[in-house]
Write an enzyme that holds these catalytic residues in place. Sequence first.
Site, mmCIF file in Angstrom:
data_model
loop_
_atom_site.group_PDB
_atom_site.id
_atom_site.type_symbol
_atom_site.label_atom_id
_atom_site.label_comp_id
_atom_site.label_asym_id
_atom_site.label_seq_id
_atom_site.Cartn_x
_atom_site.Cartn_y
_atom_site.Cartn_z
ATOM 1 N N HIS A 104 -10.399 -5.288 -2.652
ATOM 2 C CA HIS A 104 -9.034 -5.518 -2.147
ATOM 3 C C HIS A 104 -9.107 -5.855 -0.670
ATOM 4 O O HIS A 104 -10.003 -5.403 0.042
ATOM 5 C CB HIS A 104 -8.130 -4.303 -2.379
ATOM 6 C CG HIS A 104 -8.709 -3.023 -1.871
ATOM 7 N ND1 HIS A 104 -9.677 -2.320 -2.559
ATOM 8 C CD2 HIS A 104 -8.474 -2.318 -0.741
ATOM 9 C CE1 HIS A 104 -10.004 -1.243 -1.875
ATOM 10 N NE2 HIS A 104 -9.296 -1.221 -0.758
ATOM 11 N N HIS B 298 -6.876 -5.701 2.826
ATOM 12 C CA HIS B 298 -5.689 -5.149 3.488
ATOM 13 C C HIS B 298 -5.102 -6.214 4.412
ATOM 14 O O HIS B 298 -5.842 -6.855 5.175
ATOM 15 C CB HIS B 298 -6.063 -3.962 4.376
ATOM 16 C CG HIS B 298 -6.654 -2.793 3.653
ATOM 17 N ND1 HIS B 298 -5.937 -1.680 3.339
ATOM 18 C CD2 HIS B 298 -7.913 -2.553 3.190
ATOM 19 C CE1 HIS B 298 -6.719 -0.789 2.728
ATOM 20 N NE2 HIS B 298 -7.925 -1.310 2.633
ATOM 21 N N GLN C 163 -14.573 2.321 2.029
ATOM 22 C CA GLN C 163 -13.948 1.943 0.757
ATOM 23 C C GLN C 163 -13.689 3.196 -0.075
ATOM 24 O O GLN C 163 -14.583 4.029 -0.247
ATOM 25 C CB GLN C 163 -14.849 0.977 -0.029
ATOM 26 C CG GLN C 163 -14.168 0.419 -1.281
ATOM 27 C CD GLN C 163 -15.003 -0.637 -2.012
ATOM 28 O OE1 GLN C 163 -16.170 -0.865 -1.685
ATOM 29 N NE2 GLN C 163 -14.398 -1.273 -2.989
ATOM 30 N N ASN D 293 -12.940 -3.294 3.214
ATOM 31 C CA ASN D 293 -14.023 -2.316 3.260
ATOM 32 C C ASN D 293 -14.937 -2.445 2.037
ATOM 33 O O ASN D 293 -14.448 -2.576 0.914
ATOM 34 C CB ASN D 293 -13.435 -0.900 3.293
ATOM 35 C CG ASN D 293 -12.531 -0.693 4.501
ATOM 36 O OD1 ASN D 293 -12.812 -1.183 5.592
ATOM 37 N ND2 ASN D 293 -11.433 0.022 4.311
ATOM 38 N N ASP E 104 0.859 -1.189 0.000
ATOM 39 C CA ASP E 104 0.000 0.000 0.000
ATOM 40 C C ASP E 104 0.895 1.239 0.000
ATOM 41 O O ASP E 104 1.864 1.299 0.774
ATOM 42 C CB ASP E 104 -0.909 -0.032 1.247
ATOM 43 C CG ASP E 104 -2.049 0.969 1.185
ATOM 44 O OD1 ASP E 104 -1.785 2.163 0.971
ATOM 45 O OD2 ASP E 104 -3.200 0.553 1.359
#
Length: 135
Positions: A101, A103, A95, A88, A32
């Site tokens: 995706h 995390h 989100q 999310n 990230d």
Amino acid sequence: MKDSNCIFCKIANGEIPSRTIEENDMFKVVLDVGPATKGHALILPKDHYTNLYDLPEDVAAEVYKTAKKIALKMKEKLGCDGVNIVQNNEEAAGQTVFHFHMHVIPRYKDDGQVIGWKPGQPTAEELDAIAEVLK
Ligand code: 5GP
Ligand code: ZN
């Protein structure tokens, strides 16, 4: 299916370079760029799904296997003290990029990050009522 306007489609399929830490036919796992902690990674499906609601079941099953692998790698290689899995769905849930995706966030004692919520104090009746709705 890819979405030509989606940044995570471009990252997952190599059109935009990324710091990739794992890759297979289904996913690319990248760092990230705005990490919560050192090593914060994102598991990106190579196909475009907006969020959990339209994620096929076989991809949903594989994403957790990948999360486990990355979490164990973080334990081994970063020596982190814990790992958060966060995912999310929709703006109200935080989100910001509308390509599914997951995390994977390594946690370190005293890292100062807060990933959580304020616990509520529902009555027993309120808990009973919501359990009925969701059964
Ligand atoms: P969300 O809030 O949608 O669950 O998470 C989106 C995440 O994507 C954020 O943690 C943000 O830092 C990360 N992000 C946004 N744009 C990029 C990008 O271009 N590359 C990478 N590697 N991460 C990104
Ligand atoms: Zn996409």
